[in-house]
Design a protein around this motif. Structure first.
Motif, mmCIF file in Angstrom:
data_model
loop_
_atom_site.group_PDB
_atom_site.id
_atom_site.type_symbol
_atom_site.label_atom_id
_atom_site.label_comp_id
_atom_site.label_asym_id
_atom_site.label_seq_id
_atom_site.Cartn_x
_atom_site.Cartn_y
_atom_site.Cartn_z
ATOM 1 N N GLU A 3 0.833 -1.206 0.000
ATOM 2 C CA GLU A 3 0.000 0.000 0.000
ATOM 3 C C GLU A 3 0.866 1.253 0.000
ATOM 4 O O GLU A 3 0.601 2.205 -0.724
ATOM 5 C CB GLU A 3 -0.924 -0.002 1.220
ATOM 6 C CG GLU A 3 -2.013 -1.041 1.183
ATOM 7 C CD GLU A 3 -2.778 -1.120 2.499
ATOM 8 O OE1 GLU A 3 -2.534 -0.287 3.404
ATOM 9 O OE2 GLU A 3 -3.614 -2.033 2.617
ATOM 10 N N LEU A 4 1.898 1.245 0.826
ATOM 11 C CA LEU A 4 2.798 2.393 0.890
ATOM 12 C C LEU A 4 3.518 2.591 -0.437
ATOM 13 O O LEU A 4 3.656 3.722 -0.919
ATOM 14 C CB LEU A 4 3.809 2.212 2.030
ATOM 15 C CG LEU A 4 4.761 3.355 2.285
ATOM 16 C CD1 LEU A 4 4.018 4.655 2.567
ATOM 17 C CD2 LEU A 4 5.691 3.021 3.440
ATOM 18 N N GLU A 60 2.463 1.762 -3.399
ATOM 19 C CA GLU A 60 1.499 2.305 -4.361
ATOM 20 C C GLU A 60 1.285 3.796 -4.144
ATOM 21 O O GLU A 60 1.197 4.570 -5.097
ATOM 22 C CB GLU A 60 0.176 1.551 -4.255
ATOM 23 C CG GLU A 60 0.241 0.146 -4.823
ATOM 24 C CD GLU A 60 -1.064 -0.622 -4.626
ATOM 25 O OE1 GLU A 60 -2.081 -0.002 -4.211
ATOM 26 O OE2 GLU A 60 -1.062 -1.835 -4.889
ATOM 27 N N THR A 61 1.221 4.209 -2.883
ATOM 28 C CA THR A 61 1.058 5.628 -2.563
ATOM 29 C C THR A 61 2.250 6.431 -3.073
ATOM 30 O O THR A 61 2.089 7.502 -3.669
ATOM 31 C CB THR A 61 0.897 5.821 -1.045
ATOM 32 O OG1 THR A 61 -0.251 5.099 -0.616
ATOM 33 C CG2 THR A 61 0.754 7.281 -0.679
#
Length: 77
Positions: free
Chosen positions: A6-7, A9-10
């Motif tokens: 997730e990080l 992708e951010t």
């Protein structure tokens, strides 16, 4: 591992120039910390070199003998 993805992708969705600037900021902050720590170490080293223990240790090394340490009360070891 899911949080890491997730990080990632951010970060990948962020502006490349913003990421570059943030990386430069982190590197410069780390370098400033290292410079500060190095300066403190140099100052402490200079202080130590003025102590009787340092002078005795160096003399003993150069004279190839065991050092004779003095405690703060004036006694010898």
């Amino acid at each position: 591992m899911e949080r890491a993805h997730e990080l990632a992708e951010t970060i990948l969705a962020a502006s490349p120039s913003s990421i570059t600037r943030a990386k430069h900021l982190l590197v410069s902050a780390a370098a400033a910390s290292v410079d500060h720590d190095l300066e403190r170490a140099v100052l402490e080293s200079a202080r130590v070199r003025c102590t009787p223990d340092f002078k005795e240790g160096l003399a003993a090394f150069l004279e190839k003998r065991k050092p004779i340490w003095h405690d703060e009360g004036g006694g010898k070891h």
